[in-house]
Design a protein around this motif. Structure first.
Motif, PDB file in Angstrom:
ATOM      1  N   UNK A 111       6.927  13.893  23.361  1.00 15.04           N
ATOM      2  CA  UNK A 111       7.588  14.309  22.122  1.00 15.04           C
ATOM      3  C   UNK A 111       7.153  13.447  20.937  1.00 15.04           C
ATOM      4  N   UNK A 112       7.036  12.142  21.170  1.00 12.54           N
ATOM      5  CA  UNK A 112       6.604  11.262  20.080  1.00 12.54           C
ATOM      6  C   UNK A 112       5.190  11.606  19.619  1.00 12.54           C
ATOM      7  N   UNK A 113       4.301  11.900  20.568  1.00  7.76           N
ATOM      8  CA  UNK A 113       2.910  12.205  20.225  1.00  7.76           C
ATOM      9  C   UNK A 113       2.790  13.532  19.494  1.00  7.76           C
ATOM     10  N   UNK A 114       3.445  14.567  20.004  1.00  9.31           N
ATOM     11  CA  UNK A 114       3.299  15.884  19.368  1.00  9.31           C
ATOM     12  C   UNK A 114       3.977  15.947  18.004  1.00  9.31           C
ATOM     13  N   UNK A 115       4.909  15.008  17.744  1.00 10.84           N
ATOM     14  CA  UNK A 115       5.533  14.925  16.423  1.00 10.84           C
ATOM     15  C   UNK A 115       4.816  13.960  15.494  1.00 10.84           C
ATOM     16  N   UNK A 116       3.711  13.373  15.980  1.00 11.99           N
ATOM     17  CA  UNK A 116       2.917  12.486  15.136  1.00 11.99           C
ATOM     18  C   UNK A 116       3.534  11.129  14.895  1.00 11.99           C
ATOM     19  N   UNK A 117       4.439  10.699  15.759  1.00 12.44           N
ATOM     20  CA  UNK A 117       5.088   9.395  15.618  1.00 12.44           C
ATOM     21  C   UNK A 117       4.209   8.345  16.300  1.00 12.44           C
ATOM     22  N   UNK A 118       3.202   7.889  15.573  1.00 12.06           N
ATOM     23  CA  UNK A 118       2.173   7.025  16.155  1.00 12.06           C
ATOM     24  C   UNK A 118       2.751   5.681  16.569  1.00 12.06           C
ATOM     25  N   UNK A 119       3.543   5.034  15.692  1.00 14.14           N
ATOM     26  CA  UNK A 119       4.109   3.719  16.016  1.00 14.14           C
ATOM     27  C   UNK A 119       5.037   3.793  17.217  1.00 14.14           C
ATOM     28  N   UNK A 149      -0.790  20.353  18.835  1.00 14.91           N
ATOM     29  CA  UNK A 149       0.028  20.178  17.631  1.00 14.91           C
ATOM     30  C   UNK A 149      -0.730  19.462  16.513  1.00 14.91           C
ATOM     31  N   UNK A 150      -2.046  19.370  16.640  1.00 12.85           N
ATOM     32  CA  UNK A 150      -2.925  18.864  15.574  1.00 12.85           C
ATOM     33  C   UNK A 150      -2.569  17.430  15.149  1.00 12.85           C
ATOM     34  N   UNK A 151      -2.284  16.597  16.105  1.00 12.46           N
ATOM     35  CA  UNK A 151      -1.954  15.202  15.817  1.00 12.46           C
ATOM     36  C   UNK A 151      -3.159  14.328  16.163  1.00 12.46           C
ATOM     37  N   UNK A 152      -4.065  14.164  15.199  1.00  6.83           N
ATOM     38  CA  UNK A 152      -5.326  13.461  15.444  1.00  6.83           C
ATOM     39  C   UNK A 152      -5.085  11.967  15.663  1.00  6.83           C
ATOM     40  N   UNK A 153      -4.235  11.349  14.855  1.00  3.09           N
ATOM     41  CA  UNK A 153      -3.984   9.913  14.991  1.00  3.09           C
ATOM     42  C   UNK A 153      -3.348   9.593  16.344  1.00  3.09           C
ATOM     43  N   UNK A 157      -4.870   7.289  19.460  1.00  5.63           N
ATOM     44  CA  UNK A 157      -4.128   6.209  20.102  1.00  5.63           C
ATOM     45  C   UNK A 157      -4.106   6.381  21.615  1.00  5.63           C
ATOM     46  N   UNK A 158      -3.870   7.613  22.057  1.00  4.17           N
ATOM     47  CA  UNK A 158      -3.812   7.881  23.500  1.00  4.17           C
ATOM     48  C   UNK A 158      -5.169   7.643  24.149  1.00  4.17           C
TER      49      UNK A 158
END
Length: 469
Positions: A111-119, A149-153, A157-158
């Motif tokens: 959920x954190x990754x697909x919402x773009x919550x990098x930190x 979900x187009x979360x490149x950052x 990180x992953x």
């Protein structure tokens, strides 16, 4: 749950929480003993009440491991709503919350990754570095979800922590490269193609590489840039799509058969989208008409049991019974034909209605076609019943008695045209399948001529001009 506690959680009222705990110090502990639709911690995590969440966790830390009726945990709700501070407080109390799964099999990192919550994703990975490989119920890793979900950052990180995710496949065999190519994400492709260990020509469950996926997806502006990227990286086609075969060999027998079947199939797919509702309406109308015609046949009934009027078709009939059809005595053959087609229409239409409401897998193509055939039979039966019914009520010897035969002839012709059309299409598709399986190596002859540099490049790309234009 105590209504006052529910109200306090909605408002994030810490003072009310303390008052309730003074009245009953075991209030929060009692909540962990039974199943609840939601706990105060769920509400506070969803609404972002950080102070209320901290107090709840001090007095009832076990609530952090309780799921609501939808299978979500407080940590999932906090991440879904972007309440990172609450998520951190939950993890301080119990770091093992990183392995909890929601109803879709997703862990908090997903959920954190697909919402773009990098930190937040970085903190979750620090707590449990192996969680990046955890898969959802659809077989999707964290990298798959980042791409979808187009979360490149988050994807970067992953990948920084686990390169093996590059070639991990989901439930249908798609790698991250397949998904990025299908969604035409240039930034994501730049990230993935830089990785030296990526399998550029991995195939999914449909035996398609990432290049195949690009060729078969609808064309958009910028597709040629993606083609250049894939070619430069070394991507290749796994197999030659039908569309490319047809574009290379126009006018051949294989192209003609393929075009006819593909066009018919496309029209058929569009036509079947609303078919079930249409079949239900038509079948219900036909059932009503045939039911009414069967209980109220042309000519009516004998009102009382009397001696038959003369002349009767059969001298052996010495009495008629009240409630029986009049034409069953005078025009027995035509009346029986009328009743046969009326009953056929009723039974066929009721069969369609029963199938549609009984829970059968009606979205299956075979079942749908059976329903269509039953509906056609019902419609044809109504037409034939009407034709023979009109013969019963027309004056014998009248010139109008020929009209039903004209109508019957026209209807048979229309039905024959429909059957012939579908039969031809079915035969063409069967011939195509027969050729494919009996002569798999048979290819149409092509004239050989020197290829220009432009034609060579197009051939290597997979003739993208015809698929991406």
């Amino acid at each position: 749950m105590d209504p006052r506690l529910h109200e306090a959680a909605l408002n994030g009222n810490v003072a009310t929480l303390h008052e309730l705990l003074q009245e009953d110090p075991l209030l929060l502990h009692k909540l962990t003993l039974g199943a609840l639709s939601e706990t105060p911690l769920h509400i506070a995590s969803l609404l972002g009440h950080i102070s209320f969440t901290e107090e709840i966790l001090k007095c009832g830390p076990g609530l952090a491991r309780m799921s609501d009726e939808r299978g979500s945990y407080p940590l999932h709700l906090a991440l879904a709503r972007g309440h990172v501070e609450i998520a951190k407080e939950l993890l301080k109390v119990d770091p093992s919350l990183t392995q909890l799964r929601d109803k879709d099999g997703r862990i908090p990192l997903h959920l954190a990754a697909l919402n773009g919550q990098v930190n937040m994703s970085k903190e979750l990975l620090l707590i449990d570095p192996t969680s990046a490989r955890a898969v959802s119920d659809r077989g999707e890793t964290t990298l798959h979800l980042c791409v979808k979900h187009r979360q490149v950052e988050a994807a970067a990180l992953v990948l920084e922590g686990d390169k093996e995710l590059l070639n991990t496949k989901d439930q249908i065999g798609n790698t991250a490269l397949h998904l990025a190519t299908a969604k035409k994400q240039i930034q994501m492709l730049n990230l993935l193609l830089k990785e030296p260990n990526i399998d550029l020509n991995a195939k999914n469950a449909y035996d398609l590489t990432a290049f195949d996926v690009l060729v078969l997806t609808p064309s958009e502006i910028g597709d040629m840039d993606i083609v250049e990227m894939l070619l430069k990286a070394g991507c290749k086609r796994g197999k030659e799509p039908t569309a490319l075969i047809e574009s290379k060999n126009p006018g051949t027998w294989k192209t003609i058969l393929g075009n006819v079947c593909d066009q018919w199939q496309k029209k058929d797919d569009d036509w079947l989208k609303d078919m079930h509702n249409t079949l239900m309406i038509v079948a219900t109308i036909i059932a009503t008409l045939t039911f009414q015609a069967g209980l109220n046949p042309p000519g009516g009934f004998w009102q009382e049991s009397i001696r038959p009027p003369s002349p009767m078709p059969s001298p052996s009939i010495d009495k008629v019974d009240a409630g029986t059809a009049i034409h069953d005595y005078f025009d027995q053959t035509i009346f029986q034909i009328f009743m046969f087609f009326d009953m056929t229409g009723l039974v066929s239409s009721l069969t369609v209605v029963l199938t549609l409401i009984s829970g059968f897998p009606v979205r299956n193509r075979l079942v749908t076609w059976i329903l269509v055939i039953a509906t056609r039979l019902a419609v044809s039966s109504v037409a034939l019943a009407f034709t023979f019914g009109t013969l019963l009520i027309m004056k014998p010897g009248s010139e109008t008695t020929n009209f039903p035969f004209y109508v019957l002839t026209c209807w048979i012709g229309i039905v024959f045209i429909f059957i012939l059309g579908h039969g031809i299409m079915l035969l063409v598709c069967l011939v195509k399948l027969l050729i494919k399986f009996v002569f798999p190596g048979m290819q149409p002859e092509k004239s050989v001529k020197p290829a220009t540099e432009r034609e060579t490049k197009q051939r290597d790309v997979g003739n993208p001009g015809c698929c991406l234009a």
